[in-house]
Design an enzyme around this catalytic site. Structure first.
Site, PDB file in Angstrom:
ATOM      1  CD  GLU A 247      76.125  22.231  13.131  1.00  0.00           C
ATOM      2  OE1 GLU A 247      75.715  21.834  14.222  1.00  0.00           O
ATOM      3  OE2 GLU A 247      75.872  23.367  12.658  1.00  0.00           O
ATOM      4  CE  LYS A 249      71.581  15.061   7.607  1.00  0.00           C
ATOM      5  NZ  LYS A 249      70.802  14.025   8.319  1.00  0.00           N
ATOM      6  NE  ARG A 254      66.748  20.597  12.430  1.00  0.00           N
ATOM      7  CZ  ARG A 254      66.686  21.152  11.224  1.00  0.00           C
ATOM      8  NH1 ARG A 254      66.646  20.393  10.133  1.00  0.00           N
ATOM      9  NH2 ARG A 254      66.694  22.468  11.109  1.00  0.00           N
ATOM     10  NE  ARG A 269      62.418  16.794   8.434  1.00  0.00           N
ATOM     11  CZ  ARG A 269      63.335  16.574   7.506  1.00  0.00           C
ATOM     12  NH1 ARG A 269      64.252  15.638   7.709  1.00  0.00           N
ATOM     13  NH2 ARG A 269      63.347  17.262   6.388  1.00  0.00           N
ATOM     14  CD  GLU A 294      69.455  14.701  14.386  1.00  0.00           C
ATOM     15  OE1 GLU A 294      69.132  13.685  13.748  1.00  0.00           O
ATOM     16  OE2 GLU A 294      69.335  15.865  13.941  1.00  0.00           O
ATOM     17  CE  LYS A 421      69.566  16.239   2.690  1.00  0.00           C
ATOM     18  NZ  LYS A 421      68.306  15.649   3.211  1.00  0.00           N
TER      19      LYS A 421
END
Length: 555
Positions: A247, A249, A254, A269, A294, A421
């Site tokens: 997906e 980023k 976050r 986060r 996000e 990532k």
């Protein structure tokens, strides 16, 4: 304060993570309650002593020494606490504040019986005093403490310890402390954290094995987040793409939205409660559960879709105690959801990602569609196909792709293998060093914060960004020497460095994104700039012009 001051000194001078952990564990073992709890709160920046401000501390100092001499000293040292600790003259106690008697100040005998305070004395005394009384008491403490104690006192009051210890590392130290007495995991501490009260006596009692585990006293607790590792070429060669989802980023922050029994919290986060800056999202959290995703600025477009704002837009909302109606209207936020952690009353983090994703896709459409949506998946069959998608992102606020194993549970921390990532390659420009400023903490003696510029069409340099990392310690020494040898002017703590077409230092700057910014003279703002290389070999007139940065935006 001696024990706490010694801890700060050792933490500042200890570079290794394991060394810092040992220091904190030893401190927790040897220090009684509530002293160790107040120290822990100071380290995690949860301790708030709002009665004395930095400006008032500066005022105390200039009552005892020449104001210009203090300014020069502060400029040279680069740290307020260290400067006050070194220049404070305990023998000069004849100022208007210092001449007041204890009776006039409203003190009682038990508050002055021990002239050298403990950490507990400092915290509990300041918490019950008004501003004027607190300032006078701080002056008296500075008189009786040594330089190390004064440094710790000012750091405690101003709240910026700068000792290289994050809140997460302090909790790791707590887990290691507790492991000597009970079977403990840091996840248990993180999930309890927001229901605990300073000075954490019940937490230390449990970790010491003398009491039962504290119960969750807070609804909508924080759940420690799962993080991804960077994807390397070696990783791609070993991984089966069929076992993974992908997906986009997004370049926001976050967050975790947690709602339980009417209590609604929005966490960063790291577990900080940031809900006060985003009341519009809190109002829309009409659900029972916990979402991971996000936070982005999202404005409705004419076609009904959402127009996603840049990170610069989101910064207008961050770290605010209150948000105006105008800002709420101009910069509304949305949560692009990645994962579902709690569904109703059911903790589903142990389920495979594929099942959590199925539940997420059923959970989010029932929410306010102007505030919540689901992060779309990318269809790919090979890593080459995904690489092509990564190179042609659908939106400028996308900074790469996230790759997750379909069978992965939601595991706090950064386990190797389940999540990756794969960020876009950074943008690169060559810029010219223009200004330098001393750093803080271990860098307070070095010019380590650098402002760099690009050439305008008229042949002038205009600042386009600031960076303070990306170089080695040896390179820092060379940069510091260059700044000192090429200073042409000073503006308070800032040095202006010689920067001409044929004389100057070129810095290769890497950054994640760029956008227009009317607040900056150059008209542009970079995302995460850092120094990737020192171009001692390149003359300044060959550095990038401003038009090249504008072209990156247009692209």
């Amino acid at each position: 304060m001696k024990r706490f001051a010694h801890l700060l000194d050792r933490l500042v001078l200890t570079p290794s993570r394991n060394g810092k952990l040992r220091l904190m564990v030893d401190y927790f073992l040897s220090t009684p309650d509530p002293e160790r709890g107040y120290a822990l709160a100071a380290i995690t920046q949860d301790l708030n002593l709002a009665s004395v401000k930095p400006a008032a501390l500066r005022g105390l100092v200039v009552e005892r020494m020449d104001e210009e001499l203090f300014r020069l000293s502060y400029d040279y040292v680069g740290d307020l606490a260290e400067t006050i600790a070194l220049v404070w003259d305990a023998d000069r106690r004849t100022s208007a504040r210092g001449s007041r008697s204890h009776t006039e100040a409203g003190f009682v005998n038990d508050e002055i019986a021990n002239p050298e305070p403990s950490l507990t004395d400092v915290v509990e005394t300041l918490n019950r005093m008004g501003k004027s009384e607190a300032l006078l008491q701080v002056s008296r403490w500075l008189d009786v403490l040594d330089a190390s104690g004064r440094y710790a006192l000012v750091k405690l009051i101003t709240g910026g310890l700068r000792i290289g210890v994050s809140a997460r590392l302090a909790k790791v130290a707590l887990a290691e402390f507790g492991a000597r007495h009970i079977d403990i995991d840091i996840i248990e501490i993180e999930e309890l954290w927001h229901g605990l009260e300073i000075p954490y006596t019940d937490l230390f009692a449990w970790l010491s094995g003398t009491a039962v585990k504290p119960t969750h006293r807070a609804n909508a607790p924080f759940r420690p987040v799962m993080l991804a590792n960077p994807l390397s070429d070696t990783d791609r060669a070993k991984l089966d793409p069929r076992a993974y989802s992908a997906e986009w980023k997004w370049d926001g922050i976050r967050v975790q939205a947690s709602s339980q029994n009417g209590t609604r919290r929005l966490y960063s986060r790291t577990g900080d409660d940031i809900g006060q800056a985003f009341p519009d999202l809190l109002d829309a959290m009409a659900f029972e559960g916990a979402l991971d995703g996000e936070l982005l600025v999202g404005r409705p477009a004419s076609d009904g879709a959402l127009q996603i704002g840049s990170f610069s837009d989101l910064q207008q909302r961050l770290n605010r105690k209150t948000v105006s109606k105008k800002l709420l209207a101009s910069h509304p936020v949305i949560m692009r959801c990645y994962d579902l952690l709690v569904d109703g009353e059911n903790n589903i983090r142990d389920l495979p990602f594929q099942e959590r994703r199925r539940r997420l896709e059923a959970f989010v459409p029932a929410l306010d569609t102007a505030r919540f949506d689901v992060s779309p998946l990318i269809d790919f069959s090979t890593w080459d196909v995904l690489a092509s998608a990564r190179a042609n992102v659908p939106h400028p606020v996308v900074e790469g792709v996230m790759i997750k194993r379909w069978d992965s549970p939601y595991v706090p921390g950064r386990p190797k293998g389940p999540w990756f990532k794969w960020k876009k390659d950074p943008m690169i420009i060559d810029a010219v060093l223009m200004y330098a400023q001393r750093g803080h903490g271990k860098r307070s003696s070095y010019y380590s914060d650098y402002t760099f510029g690009a050439w305008t069409a008229e042949g002038n340099l205009v600042p386009v960004g600031k960076a303070y990392f990306g170089f080695t310690d040896e390179e820092l020494k060379k940069l510091d020497r260059y700044v000192r040898d090429n200073t042409v002017d000073r503006f308070g703590p800032v040095r202006s460095v010689r920067a001409e077409p044929d004389h100057g230092l070129v810095l290769e700057i890497a950054f994640e994104g760029i956008q227009r910014s009317p607040r900056h003279k150059s008209g542009v703002a970079m995302r995460f700039p850092r120094i990737s290389r020192l171009r001692w070999d390149k003359p300044p007139h060959e550095a990038d012009p401003l038009v090249n940065l504008v072209a990156l935006i247009n692209e």
